[in-house]
Write an enzyme that holds these catalytic residues in place. Structure first.
Site, mmCIF file in Angstrom:
data_model
loop_
_atom_site.group_PDB
_atom_site.id
_atom_site.type_symbol
_atom_site.label_atom_id
_atom_site.label_comp_id
_atom_site.label_asym_id
_atom_site.label_seq_id
_atom_site.Cartn_x
_atom_site.Cartn_y
_atom_site.Cartn_z
ATOM 1 N N TYR A 79 22.066 -7.463 9.262
ATOM 2 C CA TYR A 79 21.076 -6.463 8.823
ATOM 3 C C TYR A 79 19.838 -6.461 9.718
ATOM 4 O O TYR A 79 19.267 -5.408 10.014
ATOM 5 C CB TYR A 79 20.723 -6.683 7.346
ATOM 6 N N GLN A 113 23.082 8.832 2.287
ATOM 7 C CA GLN A 113 23.738 7.542 2.079
ATOM 8 C C GLN A 113 23.153 6.523 3.061
ATOM 9 O O GLN A 113 23.481 5.349 3.002
ATOM 10 C CB GLN A 113 25.241 7.649 2.334
ATOM 11 N N ASN A 114 22.333 7.006 3.980
ATOM 12 C CA ASN A 114 21.846 6.141 5.048
ATOM 13 C C ASN A 114 20.705 5.255 4.567
ATOM 14 O O ASN A 114 19.924 5.651 3.695
ATOM 15 C CB ASN A 114 21.407 6.982 6.258
ATOM 16 N N VAL A 115 20.648 4.086 5.164
ATOM 17 C CA VAL A 115 19.616 3.117 4.759
ATOM 18 C C VAL A 115 18.469 3.099 5.773
ATOM 19 O O VAL A 115 17.517 2.350 5.622
ATOM 20 C CB VAL A 115 20.241 1.706 4.605
ATOM 21 N N HIS A 131 21.974 4.744 -1.306
ATOM 22 C CA HIS A 131 22.450 3.392 -0.971
ATOM 23 C C HIS A 131 21.321 2.474 -0.539
ATOM 24 O O HIS A 131 21.542 1.493 0.157
ATOM 25 C CB HIS A 131 23.524 3.473 0.132
ATOM 26 N N CYS A 139 14.002 -10.224 -3.230
ATOM 27 C CA CYS A 139 14.572 -11.553 -3.497
ATOM 28 C C CYS A 139 15.896 -11.424 -4.237
ATOM 29 O O CYS A 139 15.997 -10.727 -5.238
ATOM 30 C CB CYS A 139 13.582 -12.374 -4.346
ATOM 31 N N SER A 209 32.070 10.537 6.302
ATOM 32 C CA SER A 209 33.535 10.529 6.229
ATOM 33 C C SER A 209 33.993 10.861 4.808
ATOM 34 O O SER A 209 35.178 10.972 4.545
ATOM 35 C CB SER A 209 34.058 9.152 6.641
#
Ligand code: BV8
Ligand code: ZN
Length: 268
Positions: A79, A113-115, A131, A139, A209
């Site tokens: 990440y 949906q993208n972060v 998402h 935490c 997709s």
């Protein structure tokens, strides 16, 4: 790299007159985006192969609470690598075209949906992140939000394990602020997205997709409610046979071209 389906050139594309008229008359437009809308900013999509230490995993393997419990440094390293890619990226023409749509139509709902925060950095507001967001870590134990140190730390080269920071309150491990597989979507964002899909006149499905559920359901809901569904994707997806219009090309080229073809959006 996802296999590019012989993407058509926008010059070979055609928008039927009745679709142009429905776009012109649209009062509520939904734009639903996936990883493909950030591809032209250099952000790998979910279908792209992973590299380095993560090359033996699929995104679905790593984007789970179990993976984080098993090997927090492997997942946190992935990440952090993605977060660095995002910090170094710029919004592309697709993000900018989507932001401009908000000034062209009476009501626009942007669902992603993208972060990443590329929609926000392109000027879009009230983005519904189904998402979660990579820059909102918290935490794992007590869910206390965690603040990243300011500035861009040096990029962890692809494939480095990184121990996650610890919570200042309980000492628990900090986790990415995203929705992992097997986790529920945030109620407010999901309810608002469903309501918009239910009510909209036009539903754009861009750069996804259409595999991940329940988000992929939204386009079908809009279709069942009689909205015009327009898909922009260089590759075919399961939505091809439901969409009113499939534009098989990169979003950064196709969307600005499409917007330029619609005189006086929202007026009829
Ligand atoms: C849930 C955050 C239930 C993390 C993501 C078994 C067990 C448990 C659940 C399931 C199961 N089977 C199915 C499920 C449901 C599961 C699921 O859908 N699995 C998939 C693999 C089938 N879903 C869930 O688990 C969801 N939660 O169901 O909860 C529940 C209920 C009650 C109580 C508890 C639980 C949660 C799903 C959310 C997962 N998190 N992201 C992170 O980012 O690390 S999903 C992840 O996939 C990203 O958000 C990504 O956006 C999303 C979808 O992928 P796409 O965006 O479509 O990206 P992709 O790479 O797939 O495609 C890119 C497309 O772009 C391609 O088509 C390509 O052609 C195109 N493209 C490329 N270049 C361009 C382009 N398009 C335009 N222009 C270009 N230039
Ligand atoms: Zn804590």
């Amino acid at each position: 790299m996802s296999r590019l389906y012989l993407a058509e050139k926008v010059t070979e594309m055609h928008i039927p007159e009745e679709i142009i008229m429905k776009l012109q008359a649209a009062q509520h437009v939904v734009v639903f985006t996936g990883a493909g809308v950030s591809a032209e900013s250099g952000i790998p999509t979910f279908r792209d192969d992973l590299t380095g230490l993560w090359e033996n995993f699929s995104a679905e393997d790593l984007a789970t609470p179990r993976a984080f419990k098993q090997d927090p440094a492997l997942v946190w390293g992935w990440y952090e690598w993605r977060r660095m890619k995002i910090l170094q990226a710029q919004p592309n023409l697709a993000h900018l075209a989507i932001a401009s749509l908000a000034n062209l139509v009476p009501k626009l709902t942007l669902i992603t949906q993208n972060v990443d925060d590329l929609h926000e950095r392109a000027g879009s507001r009230d983005v519904l992140h189904l998402h979660g967001r990579i820059n909102k870590p918290f935490c794992f134990t007590c869910r206390r939000p965690h603040e990243y140190p300011l500035g861009i730390p040096d990029e962890p080269e692809s494939g480095r394990r990184l121990d996650p920071p610890r919570c200042k309150r309980c000492g628990g491990k900090i986790r990415p602020g995203v929705v992992w597989f097997g986790e529920s979507l945030p109620d407010t964002e999901w309810d608002t997205a469903n309501d918009a899909a239910f009510r909209c006149d036009v539903f754009f499905c861009i750069g996804t997709s259409s595999i991940v559920q329940p988000a992929a359901r939204l386009a079908y809901l809009a279709f069942q409610r009689g909205a015009i569904v327009i898909q922009i994707n260089p590759n075919p997806t399961s939505l091809d046979n439901r969409a009113s219009l499939n534009l098989h090309g990169p979003a950064g080229e196709v969307l600005p071209w499409l917007i330029s073809k619609i005189p006086a959006w929202g007026e009829s």
